[in-house]
Write a protein that holds these residues in place. Structure first.
Motif, PDB file in Angstrom:
ATOM      1  N   THR A 349      -1.294 -11.159  -5.932  1.00 53.59           N
ATOM      2  CA  THR A 349      -2.633 -10.772  -5.476  1.00 53.59           C
ATOM      3  C   THR A 349      -2.685  -9.369  -4.887  1.00 53.59           C
ATOM      4  OG1 THR A 349      -2.192 -11.875  -3.348  1.00 53.59           O
ATOM      5  CG2 THR A 349      -3.333 -13.150  -5.049  1.00 53.59           C
ATOM      6  N   LYS A 350      -1.538  -8.888  -4.340  1.00 53.80           N
ATOM      7  CA  LYS A 350      -1.571  -7.543  -3.754  1.00 53.80           C
ATOM      8  C   LYS A 350      -1.897  -6.492  -4.813  1.00 53.80           C
ATOM      9  CE  LYS A 350       1.085  -4.340  -0.859  1.00 53.80           C
ATOM     10  NZ  LYS A 350       2.369  -4.093  -0.153  1.00 53.80           N
ATOM     11  N   PRO A 351      -1.130  -6.447  -5.918  1.00 48.54           N
ATOM     12  CA  PRO A 351      -1.540  -5.500  -6.966  1.00 48.54           C
ATOM     13  C   PRO A 351      -2.880  -5.871  -7.592  1.00 48.54           C
ATOM     14  CG  PRO A 351       0.280  -6.880  -7.733  1.00 48.54           C
ATOM     15  CD  PRO A 351       0.132  -7.133  -6.266  1.00 48.54           C
ATOM     16  N   LEU A 352      -3.178  -7.184  -7.574  1.00 48.60           N
ATOM     17  CA  LEU A 352      -4.464  -7.618  -8.116  1.00 48.60           C
ATOM     18  C   LEU A 352      -5.611  -7.106  -7.257  1.00 48.60           C
ATOM     19  CD1 LEU A 352      -5.489  -9.236 -10.511  1.00 48.60           C
ATOM     20  CD2 LEU A 352      -5.503 -11.271  -9.060  1.00 48.60           C
ATOM     21  N   LYS A 353      -5.395  -7.125  -5.913  1.00 44.97           N
ATOM     22  CA  LYS A 353      -6.407  -6.582  -5.003  1.00 44.97           C
ATOM     23  C   LYS A 353      -6.583  -5.084  -5.252  1.00 44.97           C
ATOM     24  CE  LYS A 353      -6.066  -9.873  -1.151  1.00 44.97           C
ATOM     25  NZ  LYS A 353      -5.637 -10.049   0.257  1.00 44.97           N
ATOM     26  N   GLN A 354      -5.455  -4.395  -5.453  1.00 45.77           N
ATOM     27  CA  GLN A 354      -5.553  -2.966  -5.773  1.00 45.77           C
ATOM     28  C   GLN A 354      -6.358  -2.769  -7.057  1.00 45.77           C
ATOM     29  OE1 GLN A 354      -1.480  -1.691  -6.005  1.00 45.77           O
ATOM     30  NE2 GLN A 354      -1.161  -1.709  -3.777  1.00 45.77           N
ATOM     31  N   THR A 355      -6.104  -3.647  -8.032  1.00 47.63           N
ATOM     32  CA  THR A 355      -6.856  -3.571  -9.289  1.00 47.63           C
ATOM     33  C   THR A 355      -8.333  -3.849  -9.057  1.00 47.63           C
ATOM     34  OG1 THR A 355      -4.874  -4.394 -10.418  1.00 47.63           O
ATOM     35  CG2 THR A 355      -6.925  -4.426 -11.661  1.00 47.63           C
ATOM     36  N   VAL A 356      -8.618  -4.838  -8.155  1.00 50.45           N
ATOM     37  CA  VAL A 356     -10.013  -5.147  -7.816  1.00 50.45           C
ATOM     38  C   VAL A 356     -10.673  -3.947  -7.145  1.00 50.45           C
ATOM     39  CG1 VAL A 356     -11.490  -6.583  -6.358  1.00 50.45           C
ATOM     40  CG2 VAL A 356      -9.658  -7.636  -7.673  1.00 50.45           C
ATOM     41  N   GLU A 357      -9.932  -3.285  -6.242  1.00 48.90           N
ATOM     42  CA  GLU A 357     -10.476  -2.091  -5.575  1.00 48.90           C
ATOM     43  C   GLU A 357     -10.770  -0.993  -6.602  1.00 48.90           C
ATOM     44  OE1 GLU A 357      -7.556  -1.068  -2.698  1.00 48.90           O
ATOM     45  OE2 GLU A 357      -8.058  -2.727  -1.329  1.00 48.90           O
ATOM     46  N   ILE A 358      -9.866  -0.849  -7.575  1.00 49.92           N
ATOM     47  CA  ILE A 358     -10.099   0.136  -8.638  1.00 49.92           C
ATOM     48  C   ILE A 358     -11.350  -0.237  -9.425  1.00 49.92           C
ATOM     49  CG2 ILE A 358      -9.169   1.055 -10.800  1.00 49.92           C
ATOM     50  CD1 ILE A 358      -6.350   0.661  -9.537  1.00 49.92           C
ATOM     51  N   ALA A 359     -11.438  -1.530  -9.763  1.00 54.28           N
ATOM     52  CA  ALA A 359     -12.616  -2.002 -10.507  1.00 54.28           C
ATOM     53  C   ALA A 359     -13.881  -1.814  -9.686  1.00 54.28           C
ATOM     54  CB  ALA A 359     -12.437  -3.471 -10.893  1.00 54.28           C
ATOM     55  N   ASP A 360     -13.777  -2.044  -8.356  1.00 59.33           N
ATOM     56  CA  ASP A 360     -14.931  -1.856  -7.485  1.00 59.33           C
ATOM     57  C   ASP A 360     -15.342  -0.384  -7.457  1.00 59.33           C
ATOM     58  OD1 ASP A 360     -16.784  -3.010  -5.451  1.00 59.33           O
ATOM     59  OD2 ASP A 360     -15.745  -1.581  -4.141  1.00 59.33           O
ATOM     60  N   SER A 361     -14.361   0.516  -7.390  1.00 58.04           N
ATOM     61  CA  SER A 361     -14.666   1.952  -7.424  1.00 58.04           C
ATOM     62  C   SER A 361     -15.351   2.318  -8.732  1.00 58.04           C
ATOM     63  CB  SER A 361     -13.380   2.760  -7.246  1.00 58.04           C
ATOM     64  OG  SER A 361     -12.782   2.495  -5.985  1.00 58.04           O
ATOM     65  N   ILE A 362     -14.822   1.752  -9.825  1.00 59.81           N
ATOM     66  CA  ILE A 362     -15.443   2.025 -11.126  1.00 59.81           C
ATOM     67  C   ILE A 362     -16.861   1.484 -11.155  1.00 59.81           C
ATOM     68  CG2 ILE A 362     -15.311   1.521 -13.606  1.00 59.81           C
ATOM     69  CD1 ILE A 362     -12.258   1.470 -13.284  1.00 59.81           C
ATOM     70  N   SER A 363     -17.054   0.270 -10.543  1.00 60.11           N
ATOM     71  CA  SER A 363     -18.398  -0.326 -10.521  1.00 60.11           C
ATOM     72  C   SER A 363     -19.368   0.519  -9.714  1.00 60.11           C
ATOM     73  CB  SER A 363     -18.333  -1.746  -9.954  1.00 60.11           C
ATOM     74  OG  SER A 363     -18.011  -1.725  -8.568  1.00 60.11           O
TER      75      SER A 363
END
Length: 658
Positions: A349-363
């Motif tokens: 989940t830690k890298p997944l959270k980072q991925t979510v943050e990236i996706a959130d930035s993209i959103s």
């Protein structure tokens, strides 16, 4: 409900649930198998214990039976050859009982006179009854010394004497009450028949027996402690179900059928074969597993039964401890799984959270982000895919911005062209309407000319006909005038004759006298006047006729000259009428074409208005597209809106043409 949780929580819950289910299933199966193994072991323990004590009791009873056989062998030999006196025989028996304290009694019982043929000498002697038969019954007194009594009750059916006598083989009796030194004792007898082998056929001459007090077996049975089990007990039954040894002394000597046992248990015991059943025990008020082992005593063919009953709860106690151990292991495994799952979840989940943050930035339109990527797992692949997506998005957004600017510029040009088309279409529609109106007037004039030409054609045709008829009439009139001229010449001739007559009359009047001459004169004058008048008239008519003839000839000549022209005029009028009709048809076709052109012009004007509206909407959408695209922020971004303001293009006013 799970959809509201975070992935690590979902992962932990899911994996823990799965681990719990798996551990529960494993624990359940293990407990079930452990219980089965425990029950199997319990039955095995009960069986082994039952056979152990069965062998022990078989050995005990076998020793007694073997002792009886030895005694029988001794006295069988004594009766066959070497004669032993009764005194010596009693000495042997006394010594035997004193040396074998495990036995209650040892005894002999011979058929009448079968021992020494001296029964009469020993009637009512010590150790004898009134028959004098040799029937010594040796027991021990309180000082452990031999004590002699005569045997009693030996003639009773199924007694210790009658059974081996009937069976002709060693036997063991069912427990029974026998008086020993004045007290009733519950005993069992192990008896061996004695035979006389001097005759050809073996002859039964007596018995040798050992009695065992069941109280001793009861003490032994009661003292048995099955190793490892507190709630366990051994019970000893005869072949007919008499309790020989029990944990409860009050059961001793009672028939199993009269005790509070289940029918299944009673039937199993009385079958005299090995068995294993689970039942409710009244002895310990618990469910017990009972195993029955038959006790085969010597060659008696009689089987007694030893049963070992062990508390099922106690049998499964070890399995409970094992189950508890399994439960503790499962809990420990669950805790370990929890930590393992937690760390795995965190690592996922830690890298997944980072991925979510990236996706959130993209959103949120942030495309100018740097994505650090390491590893080769699926999340690393996802990050790499997102990095590629950001690059592609940046390229696409940049291209969209360029396209939106181009669309805006083209929409402006398109709008201008649409406006020009709309203006031209409007003017064209007006011109088409004017032409249509003029063509309608021309068409009306052509139609009117066509009608007039047609009417003129009709008149020309009529005039031609009338001219033809006039020519014919003139010719006829000329002929008539010529005829009149001829007739006038006749009249002139008649007038001359009348004038001649009047002259004759005048002559005659002059001849007739005054009265008749006067009358003739008057008549002659009248006729002369008439003749003069007629002549004048004839002359005038003749002059007129000549003039008329000349005029008629001239008219006839003119009519003859006019008739071809009238015919030619009629032909020309017909051609004009035909041409007018064709012009009318052509004008009507032109008018329809102009009306169609007017419709097309109207449609073009409407389409131009729609194009203008579409160009405005395209401009608005281009502006909205620019606004939407400007949501994304990319590096080295050039904002179109800062260099070009997208303005709303006004719609052209709508014109309605009829």
């Amino acid at each position: 409900m799970l959809q509201n949780l975070k992935i690590d929580t979902k992962l932990i819950i899911s994996m823990l649930s799965l681990a719990s289910i798996i551990l529960t299933i494993i624990a359940t199966i293990t407990v079930h198998e452990v219980n089965k193994i425990a029950e199997k072991n319990a039955k095995k323990i009960a069986k082994e214990t039952a056979y152990r004590y069965s062998n022990f009791i078989e050995t005990k009873l076998g020793e007694a039976l073997e002792a009886a056989k030895n005694v029988a062998t001794i006295f069988e030999s004594a009766t066959s050859g070497l004669k032993i006196k009764r005194h010596d025989a009693n000495a042997i028996l006394e010594h035997f009982i004193e040396e074998n304290s495990q036995f209650l009694a040892v005894y002999l019982l011979f058929e009448p006179n079968a021992f020494d043929n001296d029964d009469k000498k020993f009637v009512d002697a010590k150790g004898h009854d009134k028959t004098g038969r040799f029937l010594p019954y040796w027991t021990r007194d309180v000082d452990e010394k031999g004590f002699l009594d005569p045997l009693v009750e030996y003639e009773l059916p199924n007694s210790y004497y009658q059974i081996p006598k009937q069976r002709q083989k060693e036997s063991i009796t069912e427990p029974y009450i026998y008086p020993v030194q004045g007290r009733d004792v519950l005993i069992t007898s192990l008896v061996t028949p004695i035979f006389n082998h001097q005759q050809q056929e073996r002859q039964f001459i007596g018995i040798a027996g050992i009695d065992i007090e069941l109280k001793q077996l009861q003490k032994f049975i009661k003292s048995i402690e099955i190793s490892g089990f507190k709630q366990a007990y051994v019970t000893f039954y005869s072949s007919k179900g008499i309790v020989i040894g029990s944990k409860h002394p009050e059961y001793l000597g009672k028939n199993i059928k009269k005790l509070d046992y289940s029918d299944e248990f009673v039937e199993s015991v009385l079958q005299n074969g090995p068995f294993s059943i689970e039942h409710e025990s009244k002895t310990i008020d618990q469910t017990v597993i009972t195993y029955g082992a038959p006790v085969e005593i010597g060659n008696t063919d009689i089987h007694w039964m030893v049963t070992v009953s062990i508390s099922k709860e106690e049998l499964l106690e070890e399995s409970k401890e094992l189950v508890l151990l399994i439960a503790m292991i499962s809990i420990l495994a669950g805790i370990i799984v929890l930590f393992v799952v937690y760390f795995i979840a965190r690592s996922i989940t830690k890298p997944l959270k980072q991925t979510v943050e990236i996706a959130d930035s993209i959103s949120h339109g942030e495309l100018n982000i740097e994505i650090e990527n390491s590893g080769k797992d699926e999340i690393a692949q996802l990050k790499f895919a997102m990095q590629e997506m950001v690059i592609k998005l940046t390229q696409v957004i940049t291209k969209i911005k360029d396209i939106s600017a181009t669309i805006y510029e083209q929409s402006v040009t398109f709008n201008t062209a649409a406006q020009q088309v709309s203006t031209g279409a409007t003017q064209q529609a007006d011109s088409a309407q004017n032409i249509a109106a003029a063509m309608e007037e021309i068409s009306a004039t052509i139609n009117q000319n066509s009608d007039n030409a047609e009417n003129t054609n009709k008149l020309a045709e009529k005039a031609s006909k009338e001219a033809e008829e006039s020519s014919k009439a003139t010719e006829e009139a000329l002929l008539a005038i010529e005829s009149i001229v001829k007739k006038i010449s006749i009249i002139e001739d008649i007038a001359g004759r009348i004038n001649l007559l009047s002259l004759n009359a005048s002559i005659e009047a002059s001849r007739g006298g005054k009265k008749n001459g006067k009358a003739f004169e008057v008549i002659a004058n009248a006729i002369r006047d008439l003749a003069d008048h007629s002549k004048k008239a004839a002359e005038e008519i003749n002059d007129l006729s000549a003039t008329t003839v000349e005029a008629a000839k001239k008219t006839n000549t003119m009519l003859q000259n006019l008739f071809p022209r009238v015919q030619k005029t009629a032909i020309l009028v017909q051609e004009i009428c035909h041409t007018s009709k064709e012009q009318g048809i052509t004008a009507e076709q032109v008018n329809r074409s102009i009306l169609k052109l007017d419709q097309i012009t109207h449609q073009t004007a409407t389409t131009s208005q729609e194009l203008t509206s579409m160009s405005e909407e395209l401009s608005v959408q281009a502006s909205e597209l620019e606004d939407s695209v400007s949501y994304f922020k990319i590096s080295n971004e050039t904002d179109i809106s800062s260099s070009k303001k997208l303005q709303k293009i006004p719609l052209l006013p709508s014109n309605s043409h009829t």
